[in-house]
Design a protein around this motif. Sequence first.
Motif, PDB file in Angstrom:
ATOM      1  N   LEU A   7       0.777  -1.050   0.213  1.00 19.22           N
ATOM      2  CA  LEU A   7      -0.036  -0.091  -0.046  1.00 19.22           C
ATOM      3  C   LEU A   7       0.784   1.130  -0.094  1.00 19.22           C
ATOM      4  O   LEU A   7       0.610   2.484  -0.777  1.00 19.22           O
ATOM      5  N   ASP A   8       2.044   1.384   0.742  1.00 20.64           N
ATOM      6  CA  ASP A   8       2.840   2.343   0.743  1.00 20.64           C
ATOM      7  C   ASP A   8       3.510   2.582  -0.704  1.00 20.64           C
ATOM      8  O   ASP A   8       3.950   3.645  -1.092  1.00 20.64           O
ATOM      9  N   VAL A   9       3.805   1.390  -1.319  1.00 20.31           N
ATOM     10  CA  VAL A   9       4.609   1.480  -2.619  1.00 20.31           C
ATOM     11  C   VAL A   9       3.305   2.131  -3.411  1.00 20.31           C
ATOM     12  O   VAL A   9       3.734   3.029  -4.418  1.00 20.31           O
ATOM     13  N   LEU A  10       2.313   1.850  -3.314  1.00 22.02           N
ATOM     14  CA  LEU A  10       1.187   2.346  -4.322  1.00 22.02           C
ATOM     15  C   LEU A  10       0.913   3.643  -4.042  1.00 22.02           C
ATOM     16  O   LEU A  10       0.760   4.488  -5.156  1.00 22.02           O
ATOM     17  N   ARG A  11       1.020   4.261  -2.737  1.00 18.17           N
ATOM     18  CA  ARG A  11       0.893   5.886  -2.584  1.00 18.17           C
ATOM     19  C   ARG A  11       2.123   6.480  -3.034  1.00 18.17           C
ATOM     20  O   ARG A  11       1.988   7.321  -3.778  1.00 18.17           O
ATOM     21  N   ALA A  12       3.299   5.780  -3.077  1.00 21.96           N
ATOM     22  CA  ALA A  12       4.428   6.417  -3.641  1.00 21.96           C
ATOM     23  C   ALA A  12       4.147   6.557  -5.137  1.00 21.96           C
ATOM     24  O   ALA A  12       4.797   7.525  -5.739  1.00 21.96           O
ATOM     25  N   ILE A  13       3.866   5.674  -5.814  1.00 22.38           N
ATOM     26  CA  ILE A  13       3.477   5.787  -7.142  1.00 22.38           C
ATOM     27  C   ILE A  13       2.281   6.512  -7.551  1.00 22.38           C
ATOM     28  O   ILE A  13       2.827   7.316  -8.569  1.00 22.38           O
ATOM     29  N   VAL A  14       1.546   6.657  -6.946  1.00 29.05           N
ATOM     30  CA  VAL A  14       0.262   7.615  -7.421  1.00 29.05           C
ATOM     31  C   VAL A  14       1.001   9.038  -7.151  1.00 29.05           C
ATOM     32  O   VAL A  14       1.011   9.957  -8.127  1.00 29.05           O
ATOM     33  N   GLN A  15       1.687   9.405  -6.106  1.00 26.90           N
ATOM     34  CA  GLN A  15       2.268  10.608  -5.774  1.00 26.90           C
ATOM     35  C   GLN A  15       3.053  10.814  -6.819  1.00 26.90           C
ATOM     36  O   GLN A  15       3.185  12.106  -7.234  1.00 26.90           O
ATOM     37  N   LEU A  49       0.916  -5.615  -6.707  1.00 25.80           N
ATOM     38  CA  LEU A  49       0.085  -4.482  -7.252  1.00 25.80           C
ATOM     39  C   LEU A  49      -0.675  -4.436  -8.670  1.00 25.80           C
ATOM     40  O   LEU A  49      -1.826  -4.427  -8.868  1.00 25.80           O
ATOM     41  N   GLU A  50       0.317  -4.943  -9.640  1.00 23.97           N
ATOM     42  CA  GLU A  50      -0.156  -5.121 -10.798  1.00 23.97           C
ATOM     43  C   GLU A  50      -1.013  -6.257 -11.046  1.00 23.97           C
ATOM     44  O   GLU A  50      -2.001  -6.151 -11.750  1.00 23.97           O
ATOM     45  N   GLU A  51      -0.585  -7.319 -10.330  1.00 27.82           N
ATOM     46  CA  GLU A  51      -1.596  -8.575 -10.424  1.00 27.82           C
ATOM     47  C   GLU A  51      -3.011  -8.362  -9.875  1.00 27.82           C
ATOM     48  O   GLU A  51      -3.804  -8.838 -10.400  1.00 27.82           O
ATOM     49  N   ASP A  52      -2.987  -7.577  -8.916  1.00 27.63           N
ATOM     50  CA  ASP A  52      -4.133  -7.071  -8.241  1.00 27.63           C
ATOM     51  C   ASP A  52      -5.065  -5.803  -9.068  1.00 27.63           C
ATOM     52  O   ASP A  52      -5.956  -5.398  -8.921  1.00 27.63           O
TER      53      ASP A  52
END
Length: 344
Positions: A7-15, A49-52
């Motif tokens: 989830l933290d990685v997703l936050r970093a990617i979005v930001q 994350l990509e798989e999801d």
Amino acid sequence: MVSERGLDVLRAIVQDYVASREPVGSKTIVDRYSFGVSAATIRNDMAALEEDGLIAAPHTSSGRVPTDKGYRMFVDHLAEIRALSTAQRLAIRTFLEEGADLDDVLARTVRMLSQLTNQVALVQVPVVPRSYVRHVELVSLSATRLLVVLITDAGRVDQRVVELPPGDAERLDDAGQAELRARINGALVGRLISEVDTALAALADELAPAARAVLERVAAALAATVDDRRQDRLLLAGTANLARTERDFPGSILPVLEAIEEQVVMLRLFREMELDERGVSISIGRENPLVGLAETSILAGGYRSSAGEVARIGVLGPTRMDYSQNIAAVRAVARYLSKLLGEE
């Protein structure tokens, strides 16, 4: 099940993607964020994350971008609402307080919100079912043209120009016009705007022919104004901001422009957005049912009108938008607007 670090990685990617518009790779995340793990570990998290379906590769590079599903998870669970600066809050309050009437305040509201967010700003102008007449003014513009001004208790001002046939204009001198204005106000002030037609019809029977002829045209103008009040509408500002983010629309921004011109459909979509515990509602990408908005996000909040009802205010832009900043801006402007209208 996405891990906490995922989830933290997703936050970093979005930001990072919102800030740069460039796909984000594992090396960028390792260099910019203190995860305390190797790039290989971050790549594994990104693969999960990509798989999801939360991120995707736009081309063959190693970078990834958020999907609509990824933005949704970010908005629902990860976005931290950043408070506006003191200067921004002061600017909002000062700019809105300078509004001359309700229409001017709402026009200022969408302009301010579009400047704060760099998105298309929208505000619903609600029907005011129990609006009362405060004053009616008649202003001569020429020998055959009359400006009819309707002012309500909510502070809204409507103006319409009435064309008078030369014969009617000549038979009603300045004194006659002043008397007609006094008689109209005597019949209408304090009445619901929905009662305007009935009250003026009764007044017509009491007037001389010349004044009655002018009253008929004034009554028609006021009736048209009342009809407009029975339907809410949408004010927009900042449409040019779409052109500045044209790269965020792979096909064309034309379908987006066509969609936001459909006032009735946009209003229905706006009204149906349910506000969450933060006082906002966000529709992302393909969650938008309106054709042409599949590459956009709509962020809505609510403000309370002077009549006490809740109407919508928000922004529309590409899915690659600064959700945290935009949520803060919409909430702040809605709060100041509610306060200002409540004081009137």
